[in-house]
Design a protein around this motif. Structure first.
Motif, PDB file in Angstrom:
ATOM      1  N   ILE A 299      -3.248 126.006  39.296  1.00  0.00           N
ATOM      2  CA  ILE A 299      -1.994 125.758  38.575  1.00  0.00           C
ATOM      3  C   ILE A 299      -2.227 124.760  37.448  1.00  0.00           C
ATOM      4  O   ILE A 299      -1.763 124.946  36.311  1.00  0.00           O
ATOM      5  CB  ILE A 299      -0.908 125.240  39.540  1.00  0.00           C
ATOM      6  CG1 ILE A 299      -0.569 126.317  40.581  1.00  0.00           C
ATOM      7  CG2 ILE A 299       0.349 124.836  38.768  1.00  0.00           C
ATOM      8  CD1 ILE A 299       0.378 125.843  41.665  1.00  0.00           C
ATOM      9  N   ILE A 300      -2.985 123.705  37.766  1.00  0.00           N
ATOM     10  CA  ILE A 300      -3.299 122.693  36.748  1.00  0.00           C
ATOM     11  C   ILE A 300      -4.106 123.312  35.623  1.00  0.00           C
ATOM     12  O   ILE A 300      -3.883 123.028  34.437  1.00  0.00           O
ATOM     13  CB  ILE A 300      -4.064 121.519  37.389  1.00  0.00           C
ATOM     14  CG1 ILE A 300      -3.171 120.812  38.412  1.00  0.00           C
ATOM     15  CG2 ILE A 300      -4.544 120.545  36.327  1.00  0.00           C
ATOM     16  CD1 ILE A 300      -3.890 119.736  39.207  1.00  0.00           C
TER      17      ILE A 300
ATOM     18  N   HIS B 287      -3.050 126.486  28.689  1.00  0.00           N
ATOM     19  CA  HIS B 287      -1.889 126.765  27.837  1.00  0.00           C
ATOM     20  C   HIS B 287      -1.694 125.670  26.791  1.00  0.00           C
ATOM     21  O   HIS B 287      -1.456 125.967  25.609  1.00  0.00           O
ATOM     22  CB  HIS B 287      -0.639 126.892  28.708  1.00  0.00           C
ATOM     23  CG  HIS B 287       0.616 127.134  27.937  1.00  0.00           C
ATOM     24  ND1 HIS B 287       0.873 128.310  27.262  1.00  0.00           N
ATOM     25  CD2 HIS B 287       1.709 126.331  27.714  1.00  0.00           C
ATOM     26  CE1 HIS B 287       2.048 128.233  26.660  1.00  0.00           C
ATOM     27  NE2 HIS B 287       2.576 127.049  26.925  1.00  0.00           N
ATOM     28  N   LEU B 288      -1.807 124.408  27.229  1.00  0.00           N
ATOM     29  CA  LEU B 288      -1.616 123.298  26.298  1.00  0.00           C
ATOM     30  C   LEU B 288      -2.707 123.264  25.234  1.00  0.00           C
ATOM     31  O   LEU B 288      -2.424 123.035  24.046  1.00  0.00           O
ATOM     32  CB  LEU B 288      -1.589 121.975  27.073  1.00  0.00           C
ATOM     33  CG  LEU B 288      -0.366 121.742  27.975  1.00  0.00           C
ATOM     34  CD1 LEU B 288      -0.535 120.449  28.763  1.00  0.00           C
ATOM     35  CD2 LEU B 288       0.911 121.709  27.153  1.00  0.00           C
TER      36      LEU B 288
ATOM     37  N   MET C  28      -4.681 124.294  19.705  1.00  0.00           N
ATOM     38  CA  MET C  28      -5.638 124.932  18.800  1.00  0.00           C
ATOM     39  C   MET C  28      -4.918 125.832  17.798  1.00  0.00           C
ATOM     40  O   MET C  28      -5.279 125.871  16.617  1.00  0.00           O
ATOM     41  CB  MET C  28      -6.652 125.736  19.611  1.00  0.00           C
ATOM     42  CG  MET C  28      -7.603 124.873  20.432  1.00  0.00           C
ATOM     43  SD  MET C  28      -8.816 125.852  21.348  1.00  0.00           S
ATOM     44  CE  MET C  28      -9.774 126.545  20.006  1.00  0.00           C
ATOM     45  N   VAL C  29      -3.908 126.564  18.261  1.00  0.00           N
ATOM     46  CA  VAL C  29      -3.138 127.412  17.351  1.00  0.00           C
ATOM     47  C   VAL C  29      -2.460 126.561  16.282  1.00  0.00           C
ATOM     48  O   VAL C  29      -2.465 126.907  15.088  1.00  0.00           O
ATOM     49  CB  VAL C  29      -2.091 128.232  18.135  1.00  0.00           C
ATOM     50  CG1 VAL C  29      -1.114 128.898  17.173  1.00  0.00           C
ATOM     51  CG2 VAL C  29      -2.782 129.275  18.996  1.00  0.00           C
ATOM     52  N   LYS C  30      -1.885 125.437  16.705  1.00  0.00           N
ATOM     53  CA  LYS C  30      -1.225 124.530  15.753  1.00  0.00           C
ATOM     54  C   LYS C  30      -2.225 123.963  14.761  1.00  0.00           C
ATOM     55  O   LYS C  30      -1.947 123.852  13.563  1.00  0.00           O
ATOM     56  CB  LYS C  30      -0.543 123.400  16.524  1.00  0.00           C
ATOM     57  CG  LYS C  30       0.252 122.454  15.641  1.00  0.00           C
ATOM     58  CD  LYS C  30       0.954 121.388  16.480  1.00  0.00           C
ATOM     59  CE  LYS C  30       1.746 120.443  15.592  1.00  0.00           C
ATOM     60  NZ  LYS C  30       2.450 119.402  16.395  1.00  0.00           N
ATOM     61  N   LEU C  31      -3.429 123.621  15.259  1.00  0.00           N
ATOM     62  CA  LEU C  31      -4.469 123.071  14.388  1.00  0.00           C
ATOM     63  C   LEU C  31      -4.913 124.095  13.352  1.00  0.00           C
ATOM     64  O   LEU C  31      -4.979 123.789  12.154  1.00  0.00           O
ATOM     65  CB  LEU C  31      -5.657 122.631  15.232  1.00  0.00           C
ATOM     66  CG  LEU C  31      -6.907 122.172  14.459  1.00  0.00           C
ATOM     67  CD1 LEU C  31      -6.593 120.930  13.632  1.00  0.00           C
ATOM     68  CD2 LEU C  31      -8.059 121.895  15.410  1.00  0.00           C
TER      69      LEU C  31
ATOM     70  N   PHE D 152     -13.900 125.062  29.928  1.00  0.00           N
ATOM     71  CA  PHE D 152     -14.111 125.300  28.506  1.00  0.00           C
ATOM     72  C   PHE D 152     -12.982 124.693  27.677  1.00  0.00           C
ATOM     73  O   PHE D 152     -13.222 124.101  26.616  1.00  0.00           O
ATOM     74  CB  PHE D 152     -14.212 126.801  28.243  1.00  0.00           C
ATOM     75  CG  PHE D 152     -14.788 127.146  26.909  1.00  0.00           C
ATOM     76  CD1 PHE D 152     -16.157 127.245  26.739  1.00  0.00           C
ATOM     77  CD2 PHE D 152     -13.962 127.361  25.805  1.00  0.00           C
ATOM     78  CE1 PHE D 152     -16.699 127.555  25.488  1.00  0.00           C
ATOM     79  CE2 PHE D 152     -14.488 127.670  24.568  1.00  0.00           C
ATOM     80  CZ  PHE D 152     -15.868 127.779  24.398  1.00  0.00           C
ATOM     81  N   ALA D 153     -11.752 124.827  28.163  1.00  0.00           N
ATOM     82  CA  ALA D 153     -10.610 124.265  27.442  1.00  0.00           C
ATOM     83  C   ALA D 153     -10.699 122.742  27.373  1.00  0.00           C
ATOM     84  O   ALA D 153     -10.411 122.144  26.328  1.00  0.00           O
ATOM     85  CB  ALA D 153      -9.309 124.688  28.121  1.00  0.00           C
ATOM     86  N   ALA D 154     -11.105 122.133  28.486  1.00  0.00           N
ATOM     87  CA  ALA D 154     -11.240 120.673  28.498  1.00  0.00           C
ATOM     88  C   ALA D 154     -12.309 120.220  27.517  1.00  0.00           C
ATOM     89  O   ALA D 154     -12.132 119.222  26.802  1.00  0.00           O
ATOM     90  CB  ALA D 154     -11.574 120.204  29.911  1.00  0.00           C
TER      91      ALA D 154
END
Length: 209
Positions: free
Chosen positions: A179-180, A186-187, A192-195, A130-132
């Motif tokens: 791990i990836i 996280h990235l 998204m928070v910054k956006l 979903f993040a990708a």
């Protein structure tokens, strides 16, 4: 049905298979169920008795049909986010059920652990997917969505088979992939928070004008 002459997996191998299959289910649950069903139906792997239901064409057929539906639905930008959001309530529960059923020969506590482990791994894989998608959906061309979706389908099928052929190696690969996924989520979350923070500040400036 699975041939009884095939060498059965031991308990540790079954848990390793649960790890691999759960990650695959988090990416594409229909491909995972259909692949396991076909492998068991044609006596490629000895599925546990509690999973023999997967070898029925009444399960394989609908799973393959839904795989075809997802193959196209999952490649449409924006719609794929809705599709994947809805499948949060399918991929994770199905992975948990398979994890629970696969360890029916173990104690109830071990079965519960297997189910929770399967659900957690499927959730992680699903979240990474979903993040990708959230990261590439804003791109104006559909090629990135299509490429990601094809890759996820291929990984789900290949990982399901590989988990039955080489359980421990598959489990190790999944551990690395997790791990990836954690780093990726996280990235993307930070981006998204910054956006949204930037959009909020922009709207605040417009409101003051």
């Amino acid at each position: 049905m699975t041939s009884m002459t095939l060498p059965a997996f031991d308990n540790r191998e079954i848990l390793a298979i649960v790890v691999g299959a759960s990650f695959a289910a988090g990416l594409n649950v229909y491909a995972t169920v259909a692949t396991l069903g076909l492998l068991g139906h044609f006596d490629v792997v000895p599925l546990p008795p509690s999973l023999h239901v997967l070898t029925s064409w009444w399960v394989i057929g609908p799973a393959m049909a839904m795989f075809v539906v997802e193959f196209f639905a999952d490649k449409v930008p924006a719609f794929d986010l809705v599709w994947n959001a809805l499948h949060t309530f399918i991929r994770i529960p199905v992975a948990a059920l398979m994890g629970y059923a696969a360890t029916s020969q173990l104690s109830p506590q071990a079965q519960l652990f297997s189910a929770l482990l399967a659900a957690a791994i499927a959730f992680a894989a699903h979240s990474g997917k979903f993040a990708a998608r959230a990261a590439v959906t804003p791109s104006p061309e559909p090629a990135s969505n299509i490429a990601l979706s094809v890759g996820e389908d291929a990984i789900a099928i290949a990982l399901t088979w590989f988990a039955t052929a080489h359980p421990y190696i598959a489990a190790t690969l999944v551990a690395i992939a997790l791990i990836i996924v954690i780093v990726l989520v996280h990235l993307v979350w930070k981006a998204m928070v910054k956006l949204f923070r930037g959009l909020r500040n922009q709207f605040a400036k417009w409101a003051l004008v």
